[in-house]
Write a protein that holds these residues in place. Structure first.
Motif, PDB file in Angstrom:
ATOM      1  N   HIS A 174       1.918   2.040  -2.743  1.00 12.76           N
ATOM      2  CA  HIS A 174       1.623   2.637  -4.055  1.00 12.76           C
ATOM      3  C   HIS A 174       2.465   2.047  -5.182  1.00 12.76           C
ATOM      4  O   HIS A 174       2.661   2.684  -6.214  1.00 12.76           O
ATOM      5  CB  HIS A 174       1.794   4.155  -4.010  1.00 12.76           C
ATOM      6  CG  HIS A 174       1.024   4.891  -5.072  1.00 12.76           C
ATOM      7  ND1 HIS A 174      -0.356   4.909  -5.121  1.00 12.76           N
ATOM      8  CD2 HIS A 174       1.424   5.625  -6.142  1.00 12.76           C
ATOM      9  CE1 HIS A 174      -0.753   5.625  -6.152  1.00 12.76           C
ATOM     10  NE2 HIS A 174       0.314   6.067  -6.799  1.00 12.76           N
ATOM     11  N   LEU A 175       2.959   0.822  -4.996  1.00 11.09           N
ATOM     12  CA  LEU A 175       3.532   0.108  -6.137  1.00 11.09           C
ATOM     13  C   LEU A 175       2.427  -0.339  -7.088  1.00 11.09           C
ATOM     14  O   LEU A 175       2.667  -0.588  -8.265  1.00 11.09           O
ATOM     15  CB  LEU A 175       4.350  -1.093  -5.665  1.00 11.09           C
ATOM     16  CG  LEU A 175       5.680  -0.747  -4.975  1.00 11.09           C
ATOM     17  CD1 LEU A 175       6.355  -2.010  -4.465  1.00 11.09           C
ATOM     18  CD2 LEU A 175       6.608   0.023  -5.908  1.00 11.09           C
TER      19      LEU A 175
ATOM     20  N   SER B 266      -5.044 -14.954  -4.055  1.00  6.69           N
ATOM     21  CA  SER B 266      -6.108 -14.436  -3.186  1.00  6.69           C
ATOM     22  C   SER B 266      -6.082 -12.925  -3.050  1.00  6.69           C
ATOM     23  O   SER B 266      -7.031 -12.335  -2.523  1.00  6.69           O
ATOM     24  CB  SER B 266      -6.013 -15.080  -1.802  1.00  6.69           C
ATOM     25  OG  SER B 266      -4.762 -14.805  -1.190  1.00  6.69           O
ATOM     26  N   GLY B 267      -4.987 -12.276  -3.499  1.00 11.59           N
ATOM     27  CA  GLY B 267      -4.903 -10.816  -3.440  1.00 11.59           C
ATOM     28  C   GLY B 267      -3.975 -10.281  -2.375  1.00 11.59           C
ATOM     29  O   GLY B 267      -3.826  -9.062  -2.232  1.00 11.59           O
ATOM     30  N   LYS B 268      -3.305 -11.165  -1.641  1.00 13.82           N
ATOM     31  CA  LYS B 268      -2.456 -10.728  -0.525  1.00 13.82           C
ATOM     32  C   LYS B 268      -1.332  -9.809  -0.982  1.00 13.82           C
ATOM     33  O   LYS B 268      -1.150  -8.710  -0.456  1.00 13.82           O
ATOM     34  CB  LYS B 268      -1.845 -11.936   0.199  1.00 13.82           C
ATOM     35  CG  LYS B 268      -2.800 -13.037   0.573  1.00 13.82           C
ATOM     36  CD  LYS B 268      -2.098 -14.171   1.277  1.00 13.82           C
ATOM     37  CE  LYS B 268      -0.965 -14.807   0.480  1.00 13.82           C
ATOM     38  NZ  LYS B 268      -1.430 -15.454  -0.776  1.00 13.82           N
ATOM     39  N   SER B 269      -0.549 -10.277  -1.961  1.00 17.51           N
ATOM     40  CA  SER B 269       0.601  -9.490  -2.413  1.00 17.51           C
ATOM     41  C   SER B 269       0.165  -8.217  -3.117  1.00 17.51           C
ATOM     42  O   SER B 269       0.811  -7.174  -2.992  1.00 17.51           O
ATOM     43  CB  SER B 269       1.482 -10.334  -3.344  1.00 17.51           C
ATOM     44  OG  SER B 269       2.090 -11.393  -2.628  1.00 17.51           O
ATOM     45  N   THR B 270      -0.930  -8.288  -3.861  1.00 16.75           N
ATOM     46  CA  THR B 270      -1.450  -7.082  -4.508  1.00 16.75           C
ATOM     47  C   THR B 270      -1.822  -6.038  -3.468  1.00 16.75           C
ATOM     48  O   THR B 270      -1.491  -4.847  -3.608  1.00 16.75           O
ATOM     49  CB  THR B 270      -2.672  -7.421  -5.373  1.00 16.75           C
ATOM     50  OG1 THR B 270      -2.270  -8.305  -6.419  1.00 16.75           O
ATOM     51  CG2 THR B 270      -3.286  -6.163  -5.971  1.00 16.75           C
ATOM     52  N   PHE B 271      -2.492  -6.464  -2.411  1.00 20.83           N
ATOM     53  CA  PHE B 271      -2.861  -5.521  -1.359  1.00 20.83           C
ATOM     54  C   PHE B 271      -1.614  -4.913  -0.727  1.00 20.83           C
ATOM     55  O   PHE B 271      -1.558  -3.698  -0.484  1.00 20.83           O
ATOM     56  CB  PHE B 271      -3.714  -6.205  -0.292  1.00 20.83           C
ATOM     57  CG  PHE B 271      -4.051  -5.308   0.864  1.00 20.83           C
ATOM     58  CD1 PHE B 271      -4.937  -4.254   0.708  1.00 20.83           C
ATOM     59  CD2 PHE B 271      -3.453  -5.489   2.099  1.00 20.83           C
ATOM     60  CE1 PHE B 271      -5.228  -3.400   1.760  1.00 20.83           C
ATOM     61  CE2 PHE B 271      -3.733  -4.652   3.153  1.00 20.83           C
ATOM     62  CZ  PHE B 271      -4.621  -3.604   2.992  1.00 20.83           C
TER      63      PHE B 271
END
Length: 255
Positions: free
Chosen positions: A54-55, A43-48
């Protein structure tokens, strides 16, 4: 002067090739708040979360921590990426606890915790060691300073990882599914440490599937799906009385 919000996301977009993972995320986190990000895998949680320190680099919008762009500097209407050294200085104020602990296997527990403060912040070793030992006591591992990660359970390693993040004295702590790699009987000790931090006013953003923790500890809960925020608000509203069919379906699967 301090910024009005500790964390502010404004229309944050992120792509991996043709795949749009974040599709315009807007959220704010106040000082001392615990914010939980919930949602299915992908869902994008970890990416966010990784974009906050800034990883991962964002492809659109703005992400600010205490009023500063992490990893970027604004010149006119454009953002320019900073040097690695300046990014590291910004990132030093944002602690992160990963799903898989990420401890150095060849270093002892104490060496893992003290490495960054002495090398990145150039703090004196005696001060850092004293702080590290106090943190180990806080997370219930005072007797493990000389142990190596391989000699610890997964729950113990995760508590060491939390102590390591705290030793940098961050203004913000990010948790990326900190209990998902643990055996069920080890989860409680890690969640107890996180609850203690919340009670002490640590600002935390937690990606988690632990609905009970979110309901009990979070000030704000966000439910994400397919790169967008579907619902947000007080946990008792979002998790007890969901407004959308998608969130009701998700809760039915995880509870």
């Amino acid at each position: 002067m301090s910024a009005p919000h500790l964390v502010e996301a404004r229309q944050v977009h992120k792509h991996f090739g043709r795949l749009e993972v974040l599709k315009g995320i807007n959220l704010t986190v106040e000082r001392g708040e615990v914010t939980c990000l919930l949602g299915p895998s992908g869902s994008g949680k970890s990416t966010f979360l990784r974009c906050i320190n800034h990883l991962e680099k964002i492809d659109g919008g703005e992400l600010l921590v205490d009023g500063q762009h992490v990893g970027y500097q604004r010149k006119g209407n454009k953002l320019y990426e900073l040097s690695d050294a300046r990014i590291s200085r910004h990132r030093a104020e944002i602690g992160m606890v990963f799903q898989r602990f990420n401890l150095f296997p060849h270093l002892t527990v104490l060496e893992n915790i003290t490495l960054a403060p002495t090398k990145v912040l150039n703090q004196g070793s005696s001060v850092v060691v004293a702080r590290a030992l106090a943190l180990l006591d806080r997370v219930g591992l005072a007797d493990k300073a000389g142990s190596y990660p391989s000699q610890l359970s997964g729950g113990q390693q995760q508590r060491v990882a939390i102590a390591r993040a705290l030793c940098m004295e961050p203004k913000l702590l990010l948790f990326d599914e900190p209990t998902s790699a643990l055996d069920p009987e080890l989860v409680g000790d890690v969640l107890d440490v996180m609850k203690s931090l919340a009670n002490d006013g640590m600002t935390m953003i937690v990606v988690t599937h632990e609905i009970g923790f979110a309901r009990e500890v979070a000030d704000t809960a966000y439910f994400m799906d397919h790169g967008v925020i579907v619902e947000s608000g007080k946990p008792q509203d979002v998790l007890v009385n969901p407004r959308t069919d998608r969130l009701r379906e998700f809760l039915g699967q995880v509870l």
